[in-house]
Enzyme design. Structure first.
Site, PDB file in Angstrom:
ATOM      1  CD  GLU A   1      -2.601  -1.881   0.515  1.00  0.00           C
ATOM      2  OE1 GLU A   1      -1.648  -2.665   0.704  1.00  0.00           O
ATOM      3  OE2 GLU A   1      -3.697  -2.262   0.095  1.00  0.00           O
TER       4      GLU A   1
ATOM      5  CE1 TYR B   1       0.097   3.773   5.132  1.00  0.00           C
ATOM      6  CE2 TYR B   1      -0.523   1.521   4.610  1.00  0.00           C
ATOM      7  CZ  TYR B   1      -0.875   2.805   4.953  1.00  0.00           C
ATOM      8  OH  TYR B   1      -2.203   3.137   5.104  1.00  0.00           O
TER       9      TYR B   1
ATOM     10  NE  ARG C   1      -2.555  -6.481   2.638  1.00  0.00           N
ATOM     11  CZ  ARG C   1      -3.642  -5.750   2.770  1.00  0.00           C
ATOM     12  NH1 ARG C   1      -3.833  -5.044   3.870  1.00  0.00           N
ATOM     13  NH2 ARG C   1      -4.550  -5.721   1.824  1.00  0.00           N
TER      14      ARG C   1
ATOM     15  CG  HIS D   1      -2.962   4.290   0.781  1.00  0.00           C
ATOM     16  ND1 HIS D   1      -4.045   3.463   0.590  1.00  0.00           N
ATOM     17  CD2 HIS D   1      -2.461   3.958   1.989  1.00  0.00           C
ATOM     18  CE1 HIS D   1      -4.201   2.682   1.635  1.00  0.00           C
ATOM     19  NE2 HIS D   1      -3.250   2.952   2.497  1.00  0.00           N
TER      20      HIS D   1
ATOM     21  CD  GLN E   1     -22.487   6.194   1.000  1.00  0.00           C
ATOM     22  OE1 GLN E   1     -22.918   5.509   0.094  1.00  0.00           O
ATOM     23  NE2 GLN E   1     -23.276   6.922   1.755  1.00  0.00           N
TER      24      GLN E   1
ATOM     25  CB  CYS F   1     -15.549   1.593   6.402  1.00  0.00           C
ATOM     26  SG  CYS F   1     -15.845   1.302   4.663  1.00  0.00           S
TER      27      CYS F   1
ATOM     28  CB  ALA G   1     -35.565   5.247   6.728  1.00  0.00           C
TER      29      ALA G   1
ATOM     30  CB  VAL H   1     -50.837   3.274   3.577  1.00  0.00           C
ATOM     31  CG1 VAL H   1     -49.682   4.022   4.176  1.00  0.00           C
ATOM     32  CG2 VAL H   1     -51.851   2.929   4.629  1.00  0.00           C
TER      33      VAL H   1
ATOM     34  NE  ARG I   1     -28.637  27.301  -6.887  1.00  0.00           N
ATOM     35  CZ  ARG I   1     -29.589  27.449  -5.978  1.00  0.00           C
ATOM     36  NH1 ARG I   1     -30.608  28.255  -6.198  1.00  0.00           N
ATOM     37  NH2 ARG I   1     -29.537  26.801  -4.833  1.00  0.00           N
TER      38      ARG I   1
ATOM     39  CD1 TRP J   1     -10.351   9.153  -4.899  1.00  0.00           C
ATOM     40  CD2 TRP J   1      -9.438   8.648  -6.867  1.00  0.00           C
ATOM     41  NE1 TRP J   1      -9.890   7.857  -4.833  1.00  0.00           N
ATOM     42  CE2 TRP J   1      -9.326   7.519  -6.025  1.00  0.00           C
ATOM     43  CE3 TRP J   1      -8.928   8.569  -8.163  1.00  0.00           C
ATOM     44  CZ2 TRP J   1      -8.736   6.327  -6.424  1.00  0.00           C
ATOM     45  CZ3 TRP J   1      -8.331   7.373  -8.580  1.00  0.00           C
ATOM     46  CH2 TRP J   1      -8.251   6.266  -7.712  1.00  0.00           C
TER      47      TRP J   1
ATOM     48  CG  ASP K   1     -25.676   9.361   3.577  1.00  0.00           C
ATOM     49  OD1 ASP K   1     -26.241   9.190   4.673  1.00  0.00           O
ATOM     50  OD2 ASP K   1     -24.438   9.495   3.470  1.00  0.00           O
ATOM     51  CB  ALA K   2     -28.476   4.620   2.109  1.00  0.00           C
TER      52      ALA K   2
HETATM   53  P1  FAD Z   1     -36.674   6.752   0.300  1.00  0.00           P
HETATM   54  O1  FAD Z   1     -35.591   5.922  -0.181  1.00  0.00           O
HETATM   55  O2  FAD Z   1     -37.037   7.963  -0.449  1.00  0.00           O
HETATM   56  O3  FAD Z   1     -37.977   5.822   0.432  1.00  0.00           O
HETATM   57  C1  FAD Z   1     -39.253   6.317   0.730  1.00  0.00           C
HETATM   58  C2  FAD Z   1     -40.292   5.307   0.256  1.00  0.00           C
HETATM   59  O4  FAD Z   1     -41.555   5.689   0.756  1.00  0.00           O
HETATM   60  C3  FAD Z   1     -40.421   5.244  -1.252  1.00  0.00           C
HETATM   61  O5  FAD Z   1     -40.245   3.924  -1.689  1.00  0.00           O
HETATM   62  C4  FAD Z   1     -41.839   5.727  -1.512  1.00  0.00           C
HETATM   63  O6  FAD Z   1     -42.440   5.089  -2.624  1.00  0.00           O
HETATM   64  C5  FAD Z   1     -42.531   5.366  -0.227  1.00  0.00           C
HETATM   65  N1  FAD Z   1     -43.754   6.139   0.076  1.00  0.00           N
HETATM   66  C6  FAD Z   1     -43.898   7.487   0.073  1.00  0.00           C
HETATM   67  N2  FAD Z   1     -45.153   7.806   0.442  1.00  0.00           N
HETATM   68  C7  FAD Z   1     -45.826   6.651   0.669  1.00  0.00           C
HETATM   69  C8  FAD Z   1     -47.152   6.313   1.091  1.00  0.00           C
HETATM   70  N3  FAD Z   1     -48.056   7.240   1.367  1.00  0.00           N
HETATM   71  N4  FAD Z   1     -47.492   5.008   1.213  1.00  0.00           N
HETATM   72  C9  FAD Z   1     -46.575   4.040   0.956  1.00  0.00           C
HETATM   73  N5  FAD Z   1     -45.311   4.298   0.568  1.00  0.00           N
HETATM   74  C10 FAD Z   1     -44.933   5.585   0.438  1.00  0.00           C
HETATM   75  N6  FAD Z   1     -27.310   7.182  -0.563  1.00  0.00           N
HETATM   76  C11 FAD Z   1     -26.201   6.601  -0.155  1.00  0.00           C
HETATM   77  O7  FAD Z   1     -25.989   6.495   1.047  1.00  0.00           O
HETATM   78  N7  FAD Z   1     -25.280   6.103  -1.031  1.00  0.00           N
HETATM   79  C12 FAD Z   1     -25.455   6.183  -2.349  1.00  0.00           C
HETATM   80  O8  FAD Z   1     -24.602   5.737  -3.120  1.00  0.00           O
HETATM   81  C13 FAD Z   1     -26.634   6.784  -2.829  1.00  0.00           C
HETATM   82  N8  FAD Z   1     -26.851   6.900  -4.147  1.00  0.00           N
HETATM   83  C14 FAD Z   1     -27.997   7.468  -4.572  1.00  0.00           C
HETATM   84  C15 FAD Z   1     -28.210   7.543  -5.928  1.00  0.00           C
HETATM   85  C16 FAD Z   1     -29.383   8.101  -6.414  1.00  0.00           C
HETATM   86  C17 FAD Z   1     -29.578   8.191  -7.880  1.00  0.00           C
HETATM   87  C18 FAD Z   1     -30.370   8.569  -5.498  1.00  0.00           C
HETATM   88  C19 FAD Z   1     -31.660   9.146  -6.007  1.00  0.00           C
HETATM   89  C20 FAD Z   1     -30.152   8.497  -4.146  1.00  0.00           C
HETATM   90  C21 FAD Z   1     -28.964   7.956  -3.672  1.00  0.00           C
HETATM   91  N9  FAD Z   1     -28.683   7.874  -2.318  1.00  0.00           N
HETATM   92  C22 FAD Z   1     -27.561   7.282  -1.886  1.00  0.00           C
HETATM   93  C23 FAD Z   1     -29.587   8.468  -1.317  1.00  0.00           C
HETATM   94  C24 FAD Z   1     -30.430   7.398  -0.615  1.00  0.00           C
HETATM   95  O9  FAD Z   1     -31.008   6.558  -1.571  1.00  0.00           O
HETATM   96  C25 FAD Z   1     -31.480   8.079   0.234  1.00  0.00           C
HETATM   97  O10 FAD Z   1     -30.864   8.908   1.185  1.00  0.00           O
HETATM   98  C26 FAD Z   1     -32.330   7.048   0.966  1.00  0.00           C
HETATM   99  O11 FAD Z   1     -32.961   6.195   0.045  1.00  0.00           O
HETATM  100  C27 FAD Z   1     -33.396   7.715   1.819  1.00  0.00           C
HETATM  101  O12 FAD Z   1     -34.063   6.693   2.478  1.00  0.00           O
HETATM  102  P2  FAD Z   1     -35.541   6.825   3.020  1.00  0.00           P
HETATM  103  O13 FAD Z   1     -35.930   5.470   3.473  1.00  0.00           O
HETATM  104  O14 FAD Z   1     -35.625   7.942   3.992  1.00  0.00           O
HETATM  105  O15 FAD Z   1     -36.448   7.273   1.776  1.00  0.00           O
HETATM  106  P1  NAP Z   2     -27.507  17.586  -2.809  1.00  0.00           P
HETATM  107  O1  NAP Z   2     -26.273  16.865  -2.505  1.00  0.00           O
HETATM  108  O2  NAP Z   2     -28.090  18.480  -1.799  1.00  0.00           O
HETATM  109  O3  NAP Z   2     -27.240  18.397  -4.153  1.00  0.00           O
HETATM  110  C1  NAP Z   2     -28.213  19.212  -4.704  1.00  0.00           C
HETATM  111  C2  NAP Z   2     -27.611  20.102  -5.786  1.00  0.00           C
HETATM  112  O4  NAP Z   2     -28.626  20.939  -6.294  1.00  0.00           O
HETATM  113  C3  NAP Z   2     -26.496  20.974  -5.313  1.00  0.00           C
HETATM  114  O5  NAP Z   2     -25.464  20.921  -6.295  1.00  0.00           O
HETATM  115  C4  NAP Z   2     -27.100  22.359  -5.237  1.00  0.00           C
HETATM  116  O6  NAP Z   2     -26.022  23.222  -5.595  1.00  0.00           O
HETATM  117  C5  NAP Z   2     -28.249  22.314  -6.232  1.00  0.00           C
HETATM  118  N1  NAP Z   2     -29.433  23.049  -5.800  1.00  0.00           N
HETATM  119  C6  NAP Z   2     -30.007  23.052  -4.564  1.00  0.00           C
HETATM  120  N2  NAP Z   2     -31.106  23.830  -4.570  1.00  0.00           N
HETATM  121  C7  NAP Z   2     -31.257  24.311  -5.809  1.00  0.00           C
HETATM  122  C8  NAP Z   2     -32.197  25.189  -6.418  1.00  0.00           C
HETATM  123  N3  NAP Z   2     -33.222  25.697  -5.760  1.00  0.00           N
HETATM  124  N4  NAP Z   2     -32.026  25.489  -7.720  1.00  0.00           N
HETATM  125  C9  NAP Z   2     -31.000  25.003  -8.427  1.00  0.00           C
HETATM  126  N5  NAP Z   2     -30.061  24.171  -7.882  1.00  0.00           N
HETATM  127  C10 NAP Z   2     -30.191  23.843  -6.599  1.00  0.00           C
HETATM  128  O7  NAP Z   2     -28.662  16.560  -3.182  1.00  0.00           O
HETATM  129  P2  NAP Z   2     -28.704  15.312  -4.150  1.00  0.00           P
HETATM  130  O8  NAP Z   2     -27.630  15.350  -5.163  1.00  0.00           O
HETATM  131  O9  NAP Z   2     -30.120  15.237  -4.593  1.00  0.00           O
HETATM  132  O10 NAP Z   2     -28.405  14.107  -3.189  1.00  0.00           O
HETATM  133  C11 NAP Z   2     -29.362  13.783  -2.180  1.00  0.00           C
HETATM  134  C12 NAP Z   2     -28.713  12.994  -1.075  1.00  0.00           C
HETATM  135  O11 NAP Z   2     -28.390  11.698  -1.552  1.00  0.00           O
HETATM  136  C13 NAP Z   2     -27.435  13.648  -0.612  1.00  0.00           C
HETATM  137  O12 NAP Z   2     -27.435  13.803   0.785  1.00  0.00           O
HETATM  138  C14 NAP Z   2     -26.356  12.697  -1.006  1.00  0.00           C
HETATM  139  O13 NAP Z   2     -25.400  12.562   0.020  1.00  0.00           O
HETATM  140  C15 NAP Z   2     -27.078  11.385  -1.213  1.00  0.00           C
HETATM  141  N6  NAP Z   2     -26.392  10.695  -2.310  1.00  0.00           N
HETATM  142  C16 NAP Z   2     -25.241  10.074  -2.011  1.00  0.00           C
HETATM  143  C17 NAP Z   2     -24.550   9.463  -3.012  1.00  0.00           C
HETATM  144  C18 NAP Z   2     -23.256   8.744  -2.715  1.00  0.00           C
HETATM  145  O14 NAP Z   2     -22.654   8.206  -3.621  1.00  0.00           O
HETATM  146  N7  NAP Z   2     -22.795   8.682  -1.504  1.00  0.00           N
HETATM  147  C19 NAP Z   2     -24.995   9.488  -4.306  1.00  0.00           C
HETATM  148  C20 NAP Z   2     -26.182  10.146  -4.573  1.00  0.00           C
HETATM  149  C21 NAP Z   2     -26.864  10.761  -3.561  1.00  0.00           C
HETATM  150  P3  NAP Z   2     -26.150  24.771  -5.920  1.00  0.00           P
HETATM  151  O15 NAP Z   2     -27.182  25.268  -4.945  1.00  0.00           O
HETATM  152  O16 NAP Z   2     -24.805  25.335  -5.731  1.00  0.00           O
HETATM  153  O17 NAP Z   2     -26.567  24.811  -7.338  1.00  0.00           O
HETATM  154 FE1  SF4 Z   3     -17.830   0.186   4.305  1.00  0.00          FE
HETATM  155 FE2  SF4 Z   3     -20.154  -0.852   5.121  1.00  0.00          FE
HETATM  156 FE3  SF4 Z   3     -20.008   0.439   2.768  1.00  0.00          FE
HETATM  157 FE4  SF4 Z   3     -18.877  -1.984   3.120  1.00  0.00          FE
HETATM  158  S1  SF4 Z   3     -21.054  -1.479   3.183  1.00  0.00           S
HETATM  159  S2  SF4 Z   3     -17.939  -0.232   2.140  1.00  0.00           S
HETATM  160  S3  SF4 Z   3     -18.154  -1.804   5.207  1.00  0.00           S
HETATM  161  S4  SF4 Z   3     -19.693   1.317   4.797  1.00  0.00           S
END
Ligand code: FAD
Ligand code: NAP
Ligand code: SF4
Length: 674
Positions: A166, A168, A216, A254, A341, A343, A388, A452, A565, A580, A659-660
Site C-alpha cells: 500500500e 507505506y 503483506r 494509496h 461511506q 468506513c 429507513a 397508504v 450555482r 476522485w 443518505d442511506a
Molecule cells: P426513500 O428511499 O425515499 O424511500 C421512501 C419510500 O416511501 C419510497 O419507496 C416511496 O415510494 C414510499 N412512500 C412514500 N409515500 C408513501 C405512502 N403514502 N405510502 C406508501 N409508501 C410511500 N445514498 C447513499 O448512502 N449512497 C449512495 O450511493 C446513494 N446513491 C444514490 C443515488 C441516487 C440516484 C439517489 C436518487 C439516491 C442515492 N442515495 C444514496 C440516497 C439514498 O437513496 C437516500 O438517502 C435514501 O434512500 C433515503 O431513504 P428513506 O428510506 O428515507 O427514503
Molecule cells: P444535494 O447533494 O443536496 O445536491 C443538490 C444540488 O442541487 C447541489 O449541487 C445544489 O447546488 C443544487 N441546488 C439546490 N437547490 C437548488 C435550487 N433551488 N435550484 C437550483 N439548484 C439547486 O442533493 P442530491 O444530489 O439530490 O443528493 C441527495 C442525497 O443523496 C445527498 O445527501 C447525497 O449525500 C445522497 N447521495 C449520495 C450518493 C453517494 O454516492 N454517496 C450518491 C447520490 C446521492 P447549488 O445550490 O450550488 O446549485
Molecule cells: Fe464500508 Fe459498510 Fe459500505 Fe462496506 S457497506 S464499504 S463496510 S460502509
C-alpha cells in the site's frame, strides 16, 4: 455437502490450526480515539471472533512513534502499553478466535511532521515531507519491528503481520521510484528488498517458530516505477526463505491513480496478481480486495489463486460472515456494498469507522450484543420501504413486534432502486435482495403497491406508526421549468425516459454526478475485469513496472455539462475515497463541470445561464434537474391533523445531507427503543 468446501477447510499455520480459510483484514477504525478504547476494541474484535472468522488482523500499529498513520495513532513500542492489549487478546481467545497484530510503519504517508522515508520526496497525498533515514536508523527501525513483535507475543497475540504494501515505508524501500539510496538498502533489487527481508528475519529470531508471522506483500503496486510480476514473485520466495509463515497480498499504493477497492472495481479483480505470488511460494497465500461473498471467496480458492481470503469491510457489514457460511445460511449475510461511506470515508475525515449496512459495527458497546426482545410487543405500521422503513421494520420485528410495511411502489427499496442503476453501484442489488429476504425471515408483512393514507392508518388499530416516506425531488423556479426538454432524475433513473445526446445537468450533488455517470455509460467496467483493466490502464500481467499502462480512450455516449450555482469546485460533497474516481471517469468522458452559474431560462434552444455576469446559451436536447430533495411529509401532516401521533425517520424527517447511511442508522436506533 457444503457449497464452500475450500472456504471451510481447516489450515495449520505455525502450530495454530485455523478452522476455516477466512481472515478479517486489518482495518484502521479510529476506535482508539474514543473513551474506553480498549473495551471498544475488545468488543469489536470479540464479536468477529464469535462470528467464527478464522484469523483477525488488527489495525496497523507503528513500531516507532514517527511511523504512525497520524497524530495520536496506534504505536506498540513499550511494555507499559501491554495493558491496553491484553484485554483484547483475552476476549478474542475467550470467543474462540485468533488475533494477529499488524505492524505498520507509515513512512512518508505518516501525517506527522517528523515522518521518515528511504529517500527525501513528499507523497502526493501527504502535506508533510519526510526526512531520509540514515543507514544506522534503518537498522534500528528493523530492530523496532522485532521489538513490537515480541511485545505482541507477550500481550497474547497469535502472531504479527508485517505490513509491506500500500505504499507505506517497506514498499517505499522496495520500489526504485521512492528509494534512491546508495547504501546497502538502495540501488539493486537485492539491496531494495533487504529492509523487509531483514525485518522478517529479525522478527522470526525474536518470536520463535510457533508464533505466526505473516508478510503483506504488494501484489501489484499500480504506480510507475513499482515492481514487475517477476520481481514480486522473486521477492515472495525470499520472504518465505526469511521465515514468514504466510503471505497476505495488498493491491496498489494509496497514491495510485487506479481504484483498488471501491465498488467500481469488479469483484475478485486482483486474482491474477495473487496467483502470481502463490505460484512462487509453498506457504499459504491470502487474497484480498473486493471479495465480499462466500461465493466469490470459494471460487477464488477453488481456482487455485490463493489459500485463504482476507475480507475487511465485509466483516463490518456482518460480523457473523463465517458462521453463517458454515451453517449454510450464506444468504443471510448482510453484504458489504463497497461504498466506503461509513468506513474509509469516516477514517479519512477523522471520524470513527462504522458501516452503512450495519450501524452496530464499531459501536458494540452502545448497541450491546444481540437483539433485545421488546418488553411489550406491539402492532406497528411502517410507511415507506426505503432504507429507513425497511431497516426499522426488520429491527422492530426482530424484537417481537408485529410489523406491517406499506410501500406505494411495486417494489421495495425506495431511492436505492434508482441508485443501483448507476454504473458502479450494482452492489446495491445484493443489499436490496438481503433486505427482501430479511423482511421475509423476520415475518414483516410487506404490502407493496399500497399507497397508504391517513384514514387507513388511523383506523388500522396500530399501536405505533412510523413514517419513512422519504423525499421528493426539489423543483426550482426557473422560467421554462415546464418545457418538454426538462426532465427530473426520477425520469432518467427511475422511469427510463430516453435522453438526447446533448445534456445539461443542473445540480452537482451526489445525484447530479450519478446521473452524469449513468448517461456517459460504462456498463461493463464494474463487472468485467478485462474492461476495468483497460479503462484504468492496468497491465494484468504486471509485465511493466508497477503494472500500470495508459488507460484506453473512452467514447462517451453523450456530451454532458454539469452545473452548480455556488462557486468553487464541483463534487465537494462526494466521498473522499470515491469522489476522485467518479471525477476521473467523467473527465475521461469529456463531461464539463461549471460552477458559479445563474440559471436564467430553459426554452427550445436549451439552457440560458449567466456566469461572471456574461449571458450564455447552451444548446442541449435535455435539461435534467438534480437540484436536491425535500422531505415528503404529506402523510405525517395529515395524521397530525387527525390528532394521530407518528414517528418520522429517514428523508421524511430531514432531507438535507440525507443518505442511506444516515437513514439506516436512524432507523436502527429508533427500533431498539420501542
Ligand atoms: P426513500 O428511499 O425515499 O424511500 C421512501 C419510500 O416511501 C419510497 O419507496 C416511496 O415510494 C414510499 N412512500 C412514500 N409515500 C408513501 C405512502 N403514502 N405510502 C406508501 N409508501 C410511500 N445514498 C447513499 O448512502 N449512497 C449512495 O450511493 C446513494 N446513491 C444514490 C443515488 C441516487 C440516484 C439517489 C436518487 C439516491 C442515492 N442515495 C444514496 C440516497 C439514498 O437513496 C437516500 O438517502 C435514501 O434512500 C433515503 O431513504 P428513506 O428510506 O428515507 O427514503
Ligand atoms: P444535494 O447533494 O443536496 O445536491 C443538490 C444540488 O442541487 C447541489 O449541487 C445544489 O447546488 C443544487 N441546488 C439546490 N437547490 C437548488 C435550487 N433551488 N435550484 C437550483 N439548484 C439547486 O442533493 P442530491 O444530489 O439530490 O443528493 C441527495 C442525497 O443523496 C445527498 O445527501 C447525497 O449525500 C445522497 N447521495 C449520495 C450518493 C453517494 O454516492 N454517496 C450518491 C447520490 C446521492 P447549488 O445550490 O450550488 O446549485
Ligand atoms: Fe464500508 Fe459498510 Fe459500505 Fe462496506 S457497506 S464499504 S463496510 S460502509
Amino acid at each position: 455437502m457444503s457449497p464452500f468446501p475450500h472456504l471451510l477447510a481447516p489450515l495449520r499455520i505455525a502450530g495454530t490450526t485455523l478452522p476455516n480459510r477466512m481472515v478479517m483484514g486489518a482495518m484502521h477504525t479510529r476506535l482508539e480515539t474514543l473513551d474506553r478504547p480498549t473495551e471498544r476494541l475488545a468488543a469489536f474484535y470479540a464479536a468477529r471472533a464469535r462470528g467464527e472468522i478464522a484469523l483477525i488482523l488488527t489495525g496497523g500499529h507503528a513500531p516507532v512513534p514517527e511511523g504512525v498513520m497520524d497524530e495520536g495513532g496506534l504505536v506498540l513500542d513499550r511494555r507499559d502499553q501491554l495493558a491496553s492489549h491484553e484485554p483484547i487478546t483475552r476476549e478474542v481467545r475467550r470467543a474462540g478466535g485468533h488475533i494477529v497484530l499488524q505492524i505498520l510503519h507509515a513512512g512518508r504517508y505518516a501525517k506527522v511532521a517528523d515522518c521518515v522515508a528511504p529517500s527525501e520526496g513528499k507523497a502526493r497525498i501527504n502535506t508533510f515531507a519526510p526526512r531520509a533515514l540514515a543507514t544506522a536508523e534503518v537498522w534500528s527501525t528493523i530492530d523496532s519491528y522485532a521489538n513490537t513483535a515480541a511485545l505482541a507475543q507477550e500481550a497474547g497475540y497469535a502472531g504479527v503481520e508485517v505490513m509491506g504494501s500500500e505504499g507505506y515505508l517497506i514498499n517505499e524501500f522496495t520500489a526504485s521510484v521512492t528509494n534512491r539510496r546508495d547504501d546497502e538498502f538502495g540501488g539493486s533489487f537485492d539491496n531494495r528488498i533487504r529492509f523487509p527481508l531483514e525485518i522478517v528475519k529479525a522478527v522470526r529470531a525474536r518470536v520463535g517458530a510457533a508464533f505466526i508471522v505473516i508478510y503483506r506483500i504488494s501484489s501489484i503496486d499500480l504506480v510507475d516505477g513499482g515492481m514487475t510480476a517477476a520481481e514480486i514473485a522473486a521477492f515472495a520466495r525470499r520472504i518465505q526463505q526469511a521465515g514468514a509463515d504466510a503471505i497476505n497480498t495488498g493491491v496498489g499504493w494509496h497514491e495510485a491513480a487506479v481504484p483498488t477497492i471501491a465498488a467500481t472495481v469488479p469483484r475478485a479483480a486482483w486474482a491474477g496478481a495473487v496467483r502470481n505470488v502463490r505460484q512462487a511460494v509453498t506457504i499459504p497465500v491470502i487474497a484480498s480486495n473486493r471479495i465480499n461473498t462466500p461465493q466469490v471467496a470459494e471460487a477464488l480458492l477453488a481456482s487455485g489463486a490463493a489459500d485463504m481470503v482476507s475480507m475487511a469491510r465485509p466483516l463490518l457489514a456482518d460480523p457473523d460472515f463465517a458462521r453463517k457460511t458454515r451453517l449454510g445460511r450464506a444468504d443471510e449475510i448482510a453484504p458489504c456494498i463497497a461504498c466506503n461511506q461509513a468506513c474509509l470515508d469516516h477514517i479519512f475525515t477523522e471520524r470513527v469507522a462504522t458501516c452503512l449496512v450495519n450501524p452496530r459495527a464499531g459501536r458494540e458497546i452502545e448497541f450491546g450484543d444481540g437483539v433485545e426482545p421488546a418488553t411489550s410487543p406491539r402492532r406497528v405500521a411502517v410507511v415507506g420501504a426505503g432504507p429507513a422503513g425497511m431497516t426499522f421494520a426488520i429491527n422492530a420485528a426482530g424484537r417481537g413486534h408485529t410489523v406491517t410495511l406499506f410501500e406505494a411502489a411495486d417494489q421495495i427499496g425506495g431511492q436505492l432502486v434508482m441508485a443501483r442503476r448507476v454504473p458502479g453501484k450494482s452492489e446495491f442489488d445484493g443489499l436490496l435482495r438481503w433486505f427482501e429476504d430479511t423482511l421475509t425471515r423476520n415475518r414483516v408483512r410487506v404490502r407493496i403497491g399500497t399507497r397508504v393514507g391517513a384514514d387507513e392508518l388511523a383506523r388500522g388499530g396500530f399501536d405505533e406508526i412510523v413514517i419513512a416516506t422519504g423525499v421528493l425531488p426539489r423543483r426550482p423556479t426557473i422560467p421554462g421549468i415546464d418545457h418538454p426538454k426538462v426532465l427530473g432524475y426520477v425520469d432518467v433513473l427511475g422511469l427510463g425516459t430516453e435522453v438526447g445526446p446533448r445534456v445539461a445537468i443542473l445540480g452537482a450533488g451526489g445525484v447530479g454526478f450519478d446521473v452524469a455517470e449513468f448517461l456517459v455509460g460504462e456498463p461493463l467496467e464494474s463487472t468485467d475485469i478485462g474492461a476495468f483493466a483497460q479503462a484504468w490502464g492496468v497491465d494484468p500481467s504486471i509485465g511493466v513496472p508497477g503494472g500500470v499502462t495508459r488507460p484506453a480512450p473512452f467514447a462517451a455516449r453523450r456530451q454532458i455539462h454539469l452545473f452548480q450555482r455556488k462557486p468553487g469546485t464541483l463534487g465537494r460533497s462526494l466521498g473522499k475515497s470515491t469522489g476522485w474516481i467518479l471525477k476521473a471517469k467523467l473527465k475521461r468522458a469529456g463531461v464539463t463541470l461549471t460552477a458559479g452559474v445563474t440559471y436564467e431560462a430553459i426554452d427550445d434552444r436549451g439552457l440560458h445561464y449567466t456566469i461572471d455576469g456574461q449571458p450564455r446559451v447552451l444548446e442541449v436536447d435535455h435539461v435534467i434537474l438534480c437540484t436536491g430533495q425535500e422531505s415528503n411529509r404529506v402523510l405525517h401532516d395529515e395524521l397530525l391533523a387527525r390528532g394521530v401521533n407518528a414517528r418520522l425517520i429517514g428523508g421524511a424527517a430531514e432531507a438535507a445531507e440525507l443518505d442511506a447511511r444516515r437513514a439506516i442508522d436512524q432507523a436502527t436506533r429508533l427500533a431498539i427503543t420501542i
